[in-house]
Design a protein around this motif. Structure first.
Motif: not given
Length: 217
Positions: A168-179
Motif C-alpha cells: 500500500k505504501n507504493q500505491g498498490i492495493r489488494a482486495v478479496s471479495v467474499t461471495v
C-alpha cells in the motif's frame, strides 16, 4: 478507463464475466488458464465486447512457467493495472478422507499460486495498480464435504491482507471479495453480478480502502 489486466484462472464463469466488463471499456487482457479451448472462447468474447486479449495455457502451480507467462504479458503491455486471481480446487472429500498431500496440493493452487502471480507481476505494477481475488463464504462457513475449499479461501483472504499491507505504501492495493452465496444462472449470484461486485471493489476509494468486502447479493 482502459487498463492492462491479467486474469489468472480465466474461464467461463466469474472470471469470464470480469474479462467482458473490462473488454467493454476497451481494456487489454492477459488470460492465464489450463485449457486452450476455454481460453480461445473467452478471447473471442473479449473481442466481441470491444477489447483485446492475449492468452497463455499454463498450470498455475508451475512456478517457473507462471512467472514466465506473467513476465511475457507484462513486457508485452509495458505495465499492468489489474491482476485478478480466480482459481480454487473443489475436491469432494471430508476431513477424514482428505489426505495431507491432497490438502497441500489444493492449497498450492488456491493460495500459493497467488504469490507466484503477484511476485511476477510486481515489476510491472505502479501506483494505482490493483490486485483482486475471488473469495467465498467457504472461508467462514466451510462445508465439511469439501474441506480443502474452506482452507483455500480462508488462506487466500489472509494472504490478501498481507499483500495489501506490504504494497500500500507504493500505491498498490489488494482486495478479496467474499461471495456469500452459490453461483446460479439467474438471480443475484450470477457470474455477471459477482463480476460487477469485483469491479466495484477494485475501484473503491483508496482513502477508505477495505482489503475484504462481502458480496451478499
Amino acid at each position: 478507463m482502459t487498463r492492462n489486466v491479467i486474469i489468472a484462472g480465466a474461464g467461463p464463469g466469474v472470471s469470464g464475466s470480469l474479462a467482458r466488463i473490462y473488454a467493454e471499456e476497451g481494456s487489454r487482457l492477459g488470460l492465464l488458464g489450463v485449457e486452450q479451448s476455454v481460453l480461445a472462447a473467452l478471447t473471442d468474447r473479449v473481442a466481441e465486447a470491444g477489447g483485446s486479449a492475449e492468452s497463455v495455457v499454463v498450470d498455475l502451480t508451475d512456478d517457473a512457467a507462471t512467472r514466465a507467462a506473467v513476465t511475457q504479458m507484462g513486457e508485452h503491455y509495458g505495465s499492468l493495472d489489474v491482476v485478478h486471481f480466480n482459481p480454487s480446487v473443489f475436491r469432494e472429500k471430508d476431513p477424514l478422507a482428505l489426505t495431507p498431500d491432497e490438502l497441500l496440493a489444493d492449497v498450492r493452487l488456491g493460495v500459493g499460486a497467488l504469490l507466484t502471480l503477484v511476485q511476477a507481476a510486481r515489476p510491472f505494477l505502479g501506483p494505482g495498480a490493483r490486485i483482486s481475488v475471488t473469495g467465498s463464504m467457504a472461508a467462514d462457513k466451510p462445508w465439511f464435504g469439501a474441506a480443502s475449499l474452506g482452507v483455500q479461501k480462508a488462506g487466500v483472504r489472509n494472504l490478501v491482507h498481507s499483500l495489501d499491507a506490504v504494497l500500500k505504501n507504493q500505491g498498490i492495493r489488494a482486495v478479496s471479495v467474499t461471495v456469500r452465496g452459490t453461483l446460479t444462472s439467474d438471480g443475484p449470484f450470477t457470474p455477471d453480478r459477482v463480476a460487477a461486485a469485483l469491479r466495484a471493489a477494485i475501484d473503491q476509494d483508496e482513502a477508505s480502502w477495505a482489503t475484504e468486502l462481502p458480496y451478499d447479493g
